[in-house]
Structures are given as structure tokens and as C-alpha cells.
Write an enzyme that holds these catalytic residues in place. Structure first.
Site, PDB file in Angstrom:
ATOM      1  N   HIS A 126      34.155  43.315  42.541  1.00 54.94           N
ATOM      2  CA  HIS A 126      33.634  43.279  41.178  1.00 54.94           C
ATOM      3  C   HIS A 126      32.793  42.019  41.014  1.00 54.94           C
ATOM      4  O   HIS A 126      33.041  40.995  41.658  1.00 54.94           O
ATOM      5  CB  HIS A 126      34.775  43.237  40.149  1.00 54.94           C
ATOM      6  CG  HIS A 126      35.466  44.541  39.941  1.00 54.94           C
ATOM      7  ND1 HIS A 126      34.791  45.712  39.646  1.00 54.94           N
ATOM      8  CD2 HIS A 126      36.794  44.872  39.958  1.00 54.94           C
ATOM      9  CE1 HIS A 126      35.663  46.701  39.501  1.00 54.94           C
ATOM     10  NE2 HIS A 126      36.882  46.219  39.690  1.00 54.94           N
ATOM     11  N   CYS A 169      28.657  44.458  40.875  1.00 57.48           N
ATOM     12  CA  CYS A 169      27.858  44.418  39.650  1.00 57.48           C
ATOM     13  C   CYS A 169      27.365  42.995  39.441  1.00 57.48           C
ATOM     14  O   CYS A 169      28.009  42.024  39.851  1.00 57.48           O
ATOM     15  CB  CYS A 169      28.692  44.847  38.446  1.00 57.48           C
ATOM     16  SG  CYS A 169      29.059  46.619  38.396  1.00 57.48           S
TER      17      CYS A 169
END
Length: 294
Positions: A126, A169
Site C-alpha cells: 500500500h 498507490c
């Protein structure tokens, strides 16, 4: 350095409004260089070493306070297989915490890479704005991935390519896509002998970082098929690693992600039919061909 290669009275300046280190007048950028001899440096990186090198894969699936990254285990398996076929010594870390992750990078930098062609680090995790990535417990800045390997921090990798691939991301923006009308699927002492030449290279030289998406945007991953970026990287490396130059291959990765993928979330119009565009920062100074080892 041969001082006669430069015009008398000239010196370099910083491109800064607040700092002025030179009292000499600025000169035309081409003055003094027209007759400089070309530097005798190979165009391609040396890949004749005994080993291809180490490929470290950091696979974050489970987190203490974030969603599980379903599909990442497939990415880990697929990229491991491809890199092994290319000849890398693949090492995998599953769900390391920040201390373990940073310690592993430091330990890897401390190894002797003298007989290796290059280094590869793949991170799947992430991420968020401001260049933050996540270990299983805490965040860390993305530059902490490569800082142990640049410049004098890792002497045995000086002059060798250090390749980092980041699947994460980088913000919360979505790429709406656009409709295309038609589509089909520095200077040296020229008196020195070649054997005695020494070159000073920038500390950040020979580093490449490829991101799954550009700054500020989401990166897509399918829970069963894996992420668009890593699966595209696997496909292009698997098809062309031994016959095409690296930047050629990575351009094909970007093309595959850009043209072959589109989000499919029909029950949520906000995130349906969205696109993704990988981006790359290359400080490589030569061409890199990963030809088969004899």
C-alpha cells in the site's frame, strides 16, 4: 582534468536565485567543448559477470491497520518465476515490518556484489501521497528503499544498474482516460592512457525506479489475477528480457498497462472504466541487455 579544455575565466554556476558561487560572467553552453574528445566509456553495462545478481521481492499482503492486498501473492509468485528464469537469485520477504524491511535492505547493501551484473528490488504494498509506502506495521519513505545502495553506501554496486519496481498507490486520484480517435492494437584529460583513466560519476547514477502509477494516483490490482503493473512487467520480461534493451522492455510494460487494462467495477460508477499509467525515473547511464549467461 585538462584545464585547457575550458575557456579562460569561465566557471560553472548553480541554477539558483539564492546562491551565487561564481563571479565570472556566464558563457555560452557550447564554448570550450566543441573540440573535446569523446569519453572512452562503453555504451552498454557489463553483463559478463559470473552472476546476474540478487532480486529482492518485498511482498506486503497483510497489515496491522490496513486492508489485505488480495492478489499480491500471485504477483509475488509470477515475478519470482520470471526473474529466476532471467538468472537472478531471488529472495522473497512476505509481510515484513518496517524494522525488518529496512534491516534487510541494509544487510543486502553490505553484501559483495562485485561479481553481479545488477540489483533488482520489487516492492508490492500500500502507498499514499508524499512518497510513503507501508510495511506491515508502519510507513516509510520510498527513498529509504534505494538510499542504502547509492554512491559510496554500496561500493560493490558503483557503476552497476540498480533497478527498483514499486507497485503501490501514490494518492487518491483516478485516471479517467481520454478517447483516441484511432488506435491499433563530462570531460577527461585526453593525454591520459585508457588504462589510467579514472571517472567520477554522480552518486545517483545507474539508478532506475519504475512506479506502477504516476504521482497522486491510484494503482489497480485484481484480487485473483494480480496487479496490472506487475503482471505486465512479468509478461514483457518473460517475452523479451534476453533480446531487448531494458528501457525498450519497460516502455512495452507501460504500453501494456495503458492500453490493455481498464477497471471493471460496473456497480460503482465512480471507479469503473478507469485507467492507469506507470511512470519511470531513469538515471541509467548506459544500455542494459540481460542476455543469457553462457
Amino acid at each position: 582534468m585538462d584545464s585547457s579544455a575550458f575557456p579562460s575565466g569561465s566557471s560553472d554556476e548553480l541554477d539558483s536565485k539564492s546562491v551565487q558561487l561564481s563571479s565570472a560572467a556566464a558563457t555560452h553552453p557550447t564554448e570550450g567543448f566543441a573540440n573535446a574528445a569523446p569519453v572512452g566509456i562503453d555504451e552498454c553495462y557489463d553483463t559478463s559477470n559470473a552472476r546476474r545478481g540478487i532480486a529482492l521481492i518485498i511482498n506486503q499482503v497483510n497489515f496491522s491497520s490496513m486492508a489485505v492486498r488480495d492478489g499480491s501473492s500471485k504477483d509475488r509468485t509470477d515475478i519470482s518465476t520470471v526473474l529466476q528464469r532471467i538468472g537472478f537469485e531471488v529472495r522473497v520477504m512476505d509481510d515484513p515490518n518496517r524494522k525488518q524491511l529496512l534491516s534487510a535492505l541494509k544487510q543486502l547493501a553490505g553484501e559483495d556484489h562485485s561479481h553481479s551484473d545488477c540489483l533488482v528490488v520489487v516492492v508490492m504494498t500500500h502507498g499514499k501521497e508524499n512518497n510513503l509506502l507501508y510495511a506491515s506495521d508502519k510507513s516509510y519513505e520510498e527513498n529509504q528503499l534505494w538510499e542504502p545502495f547509492i554512491g559510496d553506501a554500496c561500493p560493490s554496486l558503483i557503476g552497476k544498474p540498480k533497478l527498483f519496481f514499486v507497485q503501490a498507490c501514490r494518492g487518491k486520484k483516478l485516471d479517467e482516460g481520454v478517447i483516441q480517435a484511432t488506435i491499433s492494437i563530462d570531460s577527461v584529460d585526453t593525454q591520459s592512457s585508457p588504462g589510467s583513466m579514472r571517472y567520477v560519476i554522480p552518486a545517483m547514477a545507474d539508478l532506475l525506479v519504475m512506479y506502477s502509477t504516476y504521482d497522486g494516483h491510484y494503482s489497480w490490482r485484481n484480487p485473483s489475477k494480480g496487479s496490472w503493473f506487475i503482471q505486465s512487467l512479468c509478461a514483457e520480461l518473460g517475452a523479451s528480457a534476453h533480446c531487448k534493451e531494458l528501457l525498450h522492455i519497460l516502455t512495452a510494460v507501460s504500453r501494456r498497462v495503458a492500453y490493455h487494462y481498464q477497471s471493471n467495477v460496473p456497480d460503482n460508477a465512480k471507479i469503473d472504466a478507469k485507467k492507469q499509467m506507470p511512470c519511470m525515473v531513469s538515471m541509467l547511464t548506459k544500455l542494459l541487455y540481460l542476455r543469457p549467461k553462457k
